[in-house]
Enzyme design. Structure first.
Site, mmCIF file in Angstrom:
data_model
loop_
_atom_site.group_PDB
_atom_site.id
_atom_site.type_symbol
_atom_site.label_atom_id
_atom_site.label_comp_id
_atom_site.label_asym_id
_atom_site.label_seq_id
_atom_site.Cartn_x
_atom_site.Cartn_y
_atom_site.Cartn_z
ATOM 1 N N GLU A 40 38.267 -0.784 51.343
ATOM 2 C CA GLU A 40 38.067 0.166 50.256
ATOM 3 C C GLU A 40 36.649 0.831 50.341
ATOM 4 O OE1 GLU A 40 35.625 0.206 46.397
ATOM 5 O OE2 GLU A 40 37.243 -1.229 46.389
ATOM 6 N N HIS A 41 35.540 0.120 50.865
ATOM 7 C CA HIS A 41 34.311 0.814 51.116
ATOM 8 C C HIS A 41 34.161 1.515 52.236
ATOM 9 C CE1 HIS A 41 30.933 -1.418 48.639
ATOM 10 N NE2 HIS A 41 32.234 -1.773 48.207
ATOM 11 N N GLU B 183 26.026 -6.583 47.523
ATOM 12 C CA GLU B 183 26.921 -6.542 46.464
ATOM 13 C C GLU B 183 27.304 -7.843 45.861
ATOM 14 O OE1 GLU B 183 30.993 -4.506 44.783
ATOM 15 O OE2 GLU B 183 30.447 -4.182 46.862
ATOM 16 N N HIS C 148 38.660 -5.227 49.802
ATOM 17 C CA HIS C 148 37.509 -4.715 49.465
ATOM 18 C C HIS C 148 36.786 -3.812 50.439
ATOM 19 C CE1 HIS C 148 33.429 -4.868 47.987
ATOM 20 N NE2 HIS C 148 33.916 -3.972 47.004
#
Length: 417
Positions: free
Chosen positions: A49-50, A126, A46
């Site tokens: 991905e950022h 997040e 993840h």
């Protein structure tokens, strides 16, 4: 018209031309997610991905955003337990811009230390936002509970401790071992010139070579009937009940989807009508299946005032017993199948939905079912198959629970079972 091409290096292209639309959706799919991680670097998929949005050798993060905003398009990405996808949706006249941007991000991201440190803070925020949302948090707790000790149960976002361990070397090492040609699918759906599209993808991805290979052959995961309860100062409590579901690619998913529509999948379902509409015990209640390679989960969720916990659990367990004993009626099955077909066909009218279906199917299964094949599988669902699936999934003695909220005492499922 569906077309599948495998480049010499192993990159797969799956594209469907839809000539009557003016949009085109492009997705770069990689077969890696939180299930590929170790506990030490949980969240790295993840995080990568950022990072692909933070800048390349020729574009800053702002220029990446401006490239797509200036043509009225959309760009985004998501990470799951078994895959990561970077995608755009633009006018058909801008497909070359979309491909160029995705390729630049995919191959030329810089992963500077400054950007890593900044984005680490963003992902921690997040996680914090997620933890402040108990109705989201409880859905993460259930997989952690039923697959405790296996990577499939780990959170996609990772943890604070793991994120602080991730650095540039971690990212480069993970990408080099998982972002591989044989593990990548380019999915396209919408209006495009076929020859131009294929040549453009070949030009951008055809020269990508590596000696490394990756086999995503995940073994069978043992399902644990267990529970996890987190006390949190909230007005509502949030509960997820879980059963062992059906793995990705198994045609038994179709009868399970048919059962789910009747049992808890929508506003006309048994759970919604009885527990919300008739009893007024909850605001939100629904159920859904999740499927992975060699693993599946069936989830029932509800949010309620803590004082309704006892009544809610008794009602749900009773409805499960009724489903086990009597199944669903022919009329319920017929309506559910029409609902499944309608939802599926309407989804085909969106180029982004179609691209998602193509990319995930090719990446996970290596096969693409045509719309006619999917509709035939739904039509083939009968009460015999439905009863087999109910017997397989709804084993009340193997139920698990996750709960978050103002819970002052233990929840003993035994007394409801």
């Amino acid at each position: 018209m569906l077309k599948r091409i495998t480049l010499d290096n192993g990159v797969r292209i799956i594209c469907e031309k839809i000539p009557y639309v003016r949009s085109v959706s492009v997705g770069v799919w990689v077969g890696t997610g939180s299930r590929n991680e170790t506990i030490e670097i949980n969240g790295v998929s993840h995080f990568i991905e950022h990072m692909l949005f933070k800048g390349t050798n020729k574009r800053s993060a702002k220029e990446i955003a401006e490239s797509i905003d200036s043509i009225g398009g959309q760009i985004n990405a998501f990470t799951g337990k078994e895959c990561t996808c970077y995608y755009t949706k633009t006018l058909d006249t801008h497909i070359d811009i979309a491909l160029d941007l995705l390729t630049d991000m995919f191959f030329n991201s810089t992963f500077s230390k400054k950007d890593i440190d900044v984005e680490r803070k963003v992902v921690i925020e997040e996680i914090g936002m997620y933890e402040d949302s108990p109705e989201d948090l409880v859905h993460d707790y259930l997989p952690e509970t039923v697959w405790d000790g296996d990577a499939l149960g780990m959170p996609i976002l990772g943890t604070h401790d793991c994120l602080h361990k991730i650095n540039r070397d971690t990212i480069i090492d993970y990408i080099s071992g998982h972002y591989l040609p044989s593990n990548t699918v380019i999915a396209v759906a919408g209006n495009y010139d076929e020859n131009s599209l294929v040549e453009s993808i070949k030009r951008n991805f055809g020269s990508w070579h590596t000696d490394k290979t990756l086999e995503n052959q995940f073994g069978k995961v043992s399902f644990k009937a267990s529970k996890k309860i987190k006390e949190k100062d909230t007005e509502q409590m949030h509960i997820c009940l879980g059963f062992e579901g059906i793995e990705h690619g198994n045609d038994d998913l179709y009868p399970l989807l048919a059962v789910n529509n009747v049992f808890g999948g929508g506003m006309s379902s048994r759970l919604f009508q009885k527990i919300r509409e008739e009893m007024g015990l909850v605001y939100s209640i629904y159920s859904y299946p999740s499927s992975y390679k060699n693993a599946g989960l069936y989830t029932i969720y509800a949010g309620m005032n803590p004082r309704h916990q006892d009544t809610f659990l008794r009602l749900v367990m009773n409805d499960i017993r009724i489903l086990e004993k009597y199944g669903i009626s022919e009329d319920e099955l017929a309506k559910s199948k029409e609902q499944l077909k309608g939802s599926y066909i309407l989804g085909l009218e969106s180029t982004s939905s179609r691209m998602n279906s193509l990319g995930k199917s090719e990446l996970m299964l290596g096969i693409i079912n045509s719309p006619e094949e999917v509709l035939n599988k739904i039509d083939a669902v009968n009460n015999e198959k439905v009863n087999e699936v109910i017997k397989r999934v709804f084993q009340i003695e193997k139920i698990s629970l996750a709960a978050v909220g103002n819970i002052k005492s233990d929840i003993d499922l035994g007394k409801y079972i």
